[in-house]
Write a protein that holds these residues in place. Structure first.
Motif, PDB file in Angstrom:
ATOM      1  N   MET A   1     -29.955  23.398   5.310  1.00 28.52           N
ATOM      2  CA  MET A   1     -30.637  22.836   6.471  1.00 28.52           C
ATOM      3  C   MET A   1     -30.440  23.687   7.724  1.00 28.52           C
ATOM      4  SD  MET A   1     -32.163  20.072   5.468  1.00 28.52           S
ATOM      5  CE  MET A   1     -32.535  19.362   7.043  1.00 28.52           C
ATOM      6  N   GLY A   2     -29.813  24.815   7.624  1.00 25.93           N
ATOM      7  CA  GLY A   2     -29.549  25.631   8.800  1.00 25.93           C
ATOM      8  C   GLY A   2     -28.070  25.604   9.135  1.00 25.93           C
ATOM      9  N   VAL A   3     -27.737  26.128  10.279  1.00 30.90           N
ATOM     10  CA  VAL A   3     -26.345  26.177  10.724  1.00 30.90           C
ATOM     11  C   VAL A   3     -25.849  24.756  10.979  1.00 30.90           C
ATOM     12  CG1 VAL A   3     -24.802  27.004  12.535  1.00 30.90           C
ATOM     13  CG2 VAL A   3     -26.663  28.461  11.740  1.00 30.90           C
ATOM     14  N   ASP A   4     -24.642  24.497  10.526  1.00 38.87           N
ATOM     15  CA  ASP A   4     -24.028  23.192  10.752  1.00 38.87           C
ATOM     16  C   ASP A   4     -24.021  22.925  12.253  1.00 38.87           C
ATOM     17  OD1 ASP A   4     -22.149  21.097  11.200  1.00 38.87           O
ATOM     18  OD2 ASP A   4     -21.114  21.597   9.345  1.00 38.87           O
ATOM     19  N   PRO A   5     -24.566  21.799  12.706  1.00 40.20           N
ATOM     20  CA  PRO A   5     -24.632  21.521  14.141  1.00 40.20           C
ATOM     21  C   PRO A   5     -23.272  21.552  14.832  1.00 40.20           C
ATOM     22  CG  PRO A   5     -26.005  19.978  12.954  1.00 40.20           C
ATOM     23  CD  PRO A   5     -25.237  20.769  11.924  1.00 40.20           C
ATOM     24  N   ARG A   6     -22.207  21.242  14.122  1.00 42.92           N
ATOM     25  CA  ARG A   6     -20.867  21.279  14.720  1.00 42.92           C
ATOM     26  C   ARG A   6     -20.462  22.688  15.104  1.00 42.92           C
ATOM     27  NH1 ARG A   6     -18.049  18.295   9.833  1.00 42.92           N
ATOM     28  NH2 ARG A   6     -19.375  19.867   8.911  1.00 42.92           N
ATOM     29  N   GLU A   7     -21.087  23.679  14.491  1.00 46.80           N
ATOM     30  CA  GLU A   7     -20.752  25.075  14.760  1.00 46.80           C
ATOM     31  C   GLU A   7     -21.590  25.687  15.886  1.00 46.80           C
ATOM     32  OE1 GLU A   7     -20.722  27.418  11.217  1.00 46.80           O
ATOM     33  OE2 GLU A   7     -19.656  25.892  10.084  1.00 46.80           O
TER      34      GLU A   7
ATOM     35  N   ARG B   1     -32.195  14.583  12.917  1.00 48.66           N
ATOM     36  CA  ARG B   1     -31.135  13.577  12.935  1.00 48.66           C
ATOM     37  C   ARG B   1     -29.754  14.239  13.043  1.00 48.66           C
ATOM     38  NH1 ARG B   1     -32.456  10.898   8.712  1.00 48.66           N
ATOM     39  NH2 ARG B   1     -31.116  12.039   7.294  1.00 48.66           N
ATOM     40  N   GLU B   2     -29.530  15.305  12.287  1.00 45.36           N
ATOM     41  CA  GLU B   2     -28.247  16.010  12.350  1.00 45.36           C
ATOM     42  C   GLU B   2     -27.953  16.522  13.761  1.00 45.36           C
ATOM     43  OE1 GLU B   2     -27.879  18.039   7.913  1.00 45.36           O
ATOM     44  OE2 GLU B   2     -28.415  19.279   9.631  1.00 45.36           O
ATOM     45  N   LEU B   3     -28.938  17.162  14.357  1.00 53.76           N
ATOM     46  CA  LEU B   3     -28.741  17.739  15.685  1.00 53.76           C
ATOM     47  C   LEU B   3     -28.566  16.661  16.750  1.00 53.76           C
ATOM     48  CD1 LEU B   3     -31.349  20.612  15.444  1.00 53.76           C
ATOM     49  CD2 LEU B   3     -28.867  20.854  15.385  1.00 53.76           C
ATOM     50  N   GLU B   4     -29.365  15.612  16.662  1.00 48.96           N
ATOM     51  CA  GLU B   4     -29.255  14.542  17.656  1.00 48.96           C
ATOM     52  C   GLU B   4     -27.934  13.788  17.520  1.00 48.96           C
ATOM     53  OE1 GLU B   4     -32.870  12.299  17.231  1.00 48.96           O
ATOM     54  OE2 GLU B   4     -33.986  13.724  18.478  1.00 48.96           O
ATOM     55  N   GLU B   5     -27.457  13.594  16.301  1.00 55.93           N
ATOM     56  CA  GLU B   5     -26.158  12.944  16.108  1.00 55.93           C
ATOM     57  C   GLU B   5     -25.048  13.798  16.706  1.00 55.93           C
ATOM     58  OE1 GLU B   5     -25.894  12.093  11.919  1.00 55.93           O
ATOM     59  OE2 GLU B   5     -27.196  10.329  12.100  1.00 55.93           O
ATOM     60  N   GLU B   6     -25.133  15.108  16.548  1.00 52.75           N
ATOM     61  CA  GLU B   6     -24.125  15.988  17.139  1.00 52.75           C
ATOM     62  C   GLU B   6     -24.181  15.915  18.656  1.00 52.75           C
ATOM     63  OE1 GLU B   6     -20.971  18.541  17.608  1.00 52.75           O
ATOM     64  OE2 GLU B   6     -21.618  17.468  15.815  1.00 52.75           O
ATOM     65  N   TYR B   7     -25.385  15.891  19.212  1.00 49.20           N
ATOM     66  CA  TYR B   7     -25.528  15.761  20.660  1.00 49.20           C
ATOM     67  C   TYR B   7     -24.866  14.471  21.147  1.00 49.20           C
ATOM     68  CZ  TYR B   7     -27.573  14.932  25.203  1.00 49.20           C
ATOM     69  OH  TYR B   7     -27.735  14.655  26.539  1.00 49.20           O
ATOM     70  N   LEU B   8     -25.124  13.369  20.463  1.00 54.54           N
ATOM     71  CA  LEU B   8     -24.554  12.084  20.872  1.00 54.54           C
ATOM     72  C   LEU B   8     -23.027  12.063  20.746  1.00 54.54           C
ATOM     73  CD1 LEU B   8     -27.220   9.687  19.370  1.00 54.54           C
ATOM     74  CD2 LEU B   8     -26.858  10.236  21.790  1.00 54.54           C
TER      75      LEU B   8
END
Length: 76
Positions: free
Chosen positions: A6-12, A49-56
């Motif tokens: 899915m791309g780079v892990d949003p946490r990174e 969803r992954e990116l928005e959850e990381e933002y939140l």
């Protein structure tokens, strides 16, 4: 940084990259919805969803526009 399906892990992602990724997904959402395959739409939804959850997680106390609340909408 590691690359996943899915791309780079949003946490990174640093904040600038996270914001850039979210902007891009929001810019391409309508096109994906209207013209993308089912797989493309599912991928887009999951990544958003992954990116928005990381933002939140990073900004749990983000600024909330009072006009975007139910009470604010009633005032209009």
């Amino acid at each position: 940084m590691t690359t996943r399906e899915m791309g780079v892990d949003p946490r990174e992602l640093d904040d600038d990259d996270l914001f850039r990724e979210m902007r891009h997904l929001h810019e391409t959402r309508n096109e994906t919805l209207l013209h993308g395959s089912d797989d493309a739409l599912e991928h887009h939804t999951t990544r958003t969803r992954e990116l928005e959850e990381e933002y939140l997680k990073r900004y749990p106390e983000r600024d909330i526009d009072p006009g975007r609340l139910r009470s604010g909408a009633r005032m209009r």
